[in-house]
Design an enzyme around this catalytic site. Sequence first.
Site, PDB file in Angstrom:
ATOM      1  N   ALA A 160       0.869  -1.177   0.000  1.00 40.78           N
ATOM      2  CA  ALA A 160       0.000   0.000   0.000  1.00 40.78           C
ATOM      3  C   ALA A 160       0.908   1.230   0.000  1.00 40.78           C
ATOM      4  O   ALA A 160       2.074   1.143   0.391  1.00 40.78           O
ATOM      5  CB  ALA A 160      -0.863  -0.023   1.249  1.00 40.78           C
TER       6      ALA A 160
ATOM      7  N   GLY B 121       0.351  -5.114   0.456  1.00 49.21           N
ATOM      8  CA  GLY B 121      -0.744  -5.042  -0.515  1.00 49.21           C
ATOM      9  C   GLY B 121      -0.343  -5.581  -1.883  1.00 49.21           C
ATOM     10  O   GLY B 121      -1.189  -6.119  -2.616  1.00 49.21           O
TER      11      GLY B 121
ATOM     12  N   GLU C 290      -0.736  -9.139  -1.694  1.00 51.73           N
ATOM     13  CA  GLU C 290      -2.179  -9.439  -1.621  1.00 51.73           C
ATOM     14  C   GLU C 290      -2.819  -9.379  -3.011  1.00 51.73           C
ATOM     15  O   GLU C 290      -3.695 -10.181  -3.337  1.00 51.73           O
ATOM     16  CB  GLU C 290      -2.869  -8.460  -0.658  1.00 51.73           C
ATOM     17  CG  GLU C 290      -2.491  -8.750   0.801  1.00 51.73           C
ATOM     18  CD  GLU C 290      -2.981  -7.695   1.783  1.00 51.73           C
ATOM     19  OE1 GLU C 290      -2.687  -6.505   1.547  1.00 51.73           O
ATOM     20  OE2 GLU C 290      -3.652  -8.056   2.761  1.00 51.73           O
TER      21      GLU C 290
ATOM     22  N   GLU D  58       3.490  -5.963   7.112  1.00 53.07           N
ATOM     23  CA  GLU D  58       2.646  -4.956   7.769  1.00 53.07           C
ATOM     24  C   GLU D  58       2.932  -4.816   9.259  1.00 53.07           C
ATOM     25  O   GLU D  58       2.868  -3.715   9.812  1.00 53.07           O
ATOM     26  CB  GLU D  58       1.155  -5.282   7.560  1.00 53.07           C
ATOM     27  CG  GLU D  58       0.626  -4.989   6.165  1.00 53.07           C
ATOM     28  CD  GLU D  58       0.841  -6.137   5.177  1.00 53.07           C
ATOM     29  OE1 GLU D  58       1.653  -7.041   5.478  1.00 53.07           O
ATOM     30  OE2 GLU D  58       0.213  -6.114   4.099  1.00 53.07           O
TER      31      GLU D  58
END
Length: 703
Positions: free
Chosen positions: A72, A111, A114, A134
Amino acid sequence: MNESNKTQISNTQISLEKNAQIGLITIDYPPVNALSQMVRQGIVDGVEQFENDDDIKVIIIRCKSKTFVAGADIKEFGKPPTAPFLPDVVNRIEASNKPIIASMFGTSLGGGFEVALACHYRVALENSKVGLPEVNLGLIPGAGGTQRLPRIVGAKKALEMVTSGKHYSATALNEIQLPQDSDSHRFLFDALFTSDKDLDQATIDFVQGLIDSNSLQLNRVGENTINQEDIDWDAEIKKVSKKARGKLAPTVAAKVLFETRDLSIADGMNYERAEFLKLRESEQSAALRFAFGAEKKAAKTNFSAEPLAVNKVGIIGGGNMGSGIATAFLSSGFSVQLIEQNQQALDAGVSKIKANFESNVKRGRMTSAAAQNLLANLSSATDYQTLSDCELVIEAVFEDIEVKKSLFTQLDKICRDDCVLATNTSYLDINEIASVISNPSQMIGMHFFSPANIMKLLEVVRAEKSSEQALATAMAVGKRLKKVSVLVGVCFGFAGNRMYTRYGREIQQMLLEGASIEQIDRAMTAWGMAMGPLAVQDLSGIDIGHNARSAQPFPDYDPGYFRAAAVMVENQRLGRKTGQGFYRYDENGKPQSDPQAAALIQEKAQELKVEQKTFTDEDIVERALLALTSEGLKLFAEGIVQRLSDIDVIWLHGYGFPRHKGGPMYQARQMGATKLTEALKQLQAKNGELIWPDVDVSLLQEN
Ligand code: 3HC
């Protein structure tokens, strides 16, 4: 690719192209292709556009520059979230009616991983790494990481990966054998290509193979169930929590995996997202994100000079420090010339270096063959002439100004004119050492922390005449060594040890005022410090700091009296090395409380008529932290560090400050200038002249 195949560009960070029956979504958002709002939107637009294009049978998501998506976009944290949200993006990918392939290289993290987990196929270069880091930012995966990963690699491996936050080699992960009853039937990667391959072409060839053989499938990981394996969840969660030492995120991650193990992907992702959002607002996550940014800033300097290319490094001194430094350089592929005064000391140094490599092999950090290859770059000699072709020479000899001056006088005659000359001194005046060489601009400090092959911190010390090129060279070398390098100026103890001295000074005073050795260490470790300050002194040797302070290398700077430490030294209680210091060490090296040490301190307090007080743990922590803060502000005001946040980086990497608390100056900022001023004044009123009461707290507003 033919220009006519370019389709409508989605936005400036993503482009869409057609290659026959393949739709290509290319993310080009340097430096790490983070999932900004534009990237998220571009992925959704691309998927929809290709779904509606009858020519297209399959879609590839790939990246330009140095890596597949690394997570992210951290820059967006702290701002109101904007659609499309990442969980919706990954679900949109998985729901696509045309198979989507992730084409991965570099580090696919958070992310980014992911996104790849939601794709129907994953291919990668063999040397790629993946991970869910994370927890290092005080978070848990927020877009299905805790849900899709266990559906592929099993709950046990997922638990390890999500709670450790480590990066994993793609090759190693693809060796995981799932139990027979797993309904996943697939490995994490559908193909791994050797790193010399052109990934874009290899991915297209792989996809074309699937099209030609009519074997394209919509492998939706979310439709699998999680292989439960035999896990004692209670015990695992306790283990994670103990290892986290006060950090919340790893335990939350483990609990999410446990609580959602039987849920559908949709329910599991809702649960995960709620926990992710709570953590994103937490103080710990703010502090950990600050630490990440502070480290990136610390590495930045505004030197106009280019660093010198360094291949061969001379290291003088084969003691613990010198051999640790040599190990660090060899591990990063440098050639090392080790120098000692005589053959016996040289052999001992070489043995220490070899032992460091053996320990790395034993711990699985490298193969024996890799260790042998790196060790082949080590030469050793007692003849200083062998340093004549080094681009960098670092001395790590006895901490004595005259010894160092005489050594550099000798080096001045032997080394190349452009050779960077570095001292690893912890306390001595580098300007004075530099005065003996013909070109003092070549002289800098490179202050490593012990053990130098393990500790991440490197203080690069700028002396009065150090050239930008010499400093830039040390910073570049630090990066190659994978150290966290911070530029500091010359003063007593530079930035880190000077603050440590102020902190230690306050600790010593509290001992005399009646706080016990055990209470002080317990209070500081319970607050989050990796070790108690008195246990640290025992470990490093109480005489080391004592001698450094007694030598008074900077007569204008008063490090204060360390009376308890002086008493220990007078009584030959030097710490672990003499079996006793503030603690007594049993035959297994375990510290035990020692009434004799307490009695010596009490005697001294009586002799000096020090008023006795009762301390709470909070009193101890507050006083120690305020000492740090006030010294930190003073250092910054004197220009010893470039930024206040550099001090935080130093404390996080050199002194065991809890990362989830950001650092001493971060803590001061959280407190705010008004409260800090008040606290410093009160403490000074209570304790005399010990803490700097009149530091400029307005400096807290600075970077
Ligand atoms: N977002 C925005 N910028 C990022 C970033 C990210 N996720 N990761 C790295 N950057 C920036 C850095 O700030 C740095 O910027 P600068 O050049 O302006 O200083 C630049 O990219 C290069 O970074 P490094 O100097 O660290 O480069 P390296 O090559 O040494 O390392 C890396 C690259 C391994 C990707 C490392 O930067 C890293 O570990 N980044 C953090 C990755 C991460 O934590 N991802 C998870 C984010 S949280 C998440 O994804 C939540 C999701 O589950 C919902």
